[in-house]
Design a protein around this motif. Sequence first.
Motif, short mmCIF file in Angstrom:
data_model
loop_
_atom_site.label_atom_id
_atom_site.label_comp_id
_atom_site.label_asym_id
_atom_site.label_seq_id
_atom_site.Cartn_x
_atom_site.Cartn_y
_atom_site.Cartn_z
N SER A 103 48.11 39.97 43.60
CA SER A 103 47.82 40.26 42.35
C SER A 103 46.41 39.55 41.77
CB SER A 103 49.04 39.62 41.36
OG SER A 103 48.82 39.61 40.20
N PRO A 104 46.09 40.19 40.74
CA PRO A 104 44.84 39.36 40.00
C PRO A 104 45.32 38.38 39.27
CG PRO A 104 45.30 41.73 39.12
CD PRO A 104 46.28 41.71 40.39
N HIS A 105 46.66 38.33 39.09
CA HIS A 105 47.31 37.09 38.40
C HIS A 105 47.67 36.10 39.36
CE1 HIS A 105 46.28 39.61 35.15
NE2 HIS A 105 47.04 40.77 35.62
N ASP A 106 47.50 36.01 40.34
CA ASP A 106 48.09 34.98 41.59
C ASP A 106 47.61 33.77 40.95
OD1 ASP A 106 48.04 33.45 43.78
OD2 ASP A 106 48.90 35.43 44.74
N LYS A 107 48.17 32.80 41.63
CA LYS A 107 47.50 31.34 40.78
C LYS A 107 46.47 30.88 41.93
CE LYS A 107 49.60 30.89 37.51
NZ LYS A 107 49.18 31.45 35.94
N GLU A 112 43.24 36.02 43.56
CA GLU A 112 43.11 36.75 42.31
C GLU A 112 41.85 37.40 42.27
OE1 GLU A 112 42.73 33.35 39.56
OE2 GLU A 112 44.72 33.53 39.06
N ARG A 116 41.60 41.37 41.74
CA ARG A 116 40.51 42.10 40.91
C ARG A 116 39.80 42.90 41.75
NH1 ARG A 116 40.19 36.62 38.96
NH2 ARG A 116 38.24 36.38 40.16
#
Length: 130
Positions: A103-107, A112, A116
């Motif tokens: 996910s582009p919202h991974d930590k 990320e 993206r």
Amino acid sequence: MMPRREILHISPHPDDEAVGAPATLLALRDKGFEVTNIVTSLGAPADRDRRRAEVLEAGRIGDFRVKILDDVIAGAPADYEAAVTAAILTASSRAPVILVSPSPHDKHPRHEAVGRATAAAAKKLGAEAA
């Protein structure tokens, strides 16, 4: 004749195909999809030979094609995302494709960035980034 069905898994690290979505990738492979694992980094320079061998062996065991982005790995970190997007577009230009990535919202920063880059490639391919 059925069109070729291809999955591109984009790995920020050499083991991510075995951590992020292994059951899904193997099930799709068993359904006739061709799976390519695009590896965007091999870790610290001292570990790269070992990590390269590991990811190639994992590909052999999983019956996945493996593409290691040596130019991206050796390139400037600031250019990483754009280079990953370009590599995805190049790899996907020959067949309809399903993109799988973090996910582009991974930590994790690399996860990320790959998320993206995959979303940017999907948008350029005319698909909705999910």
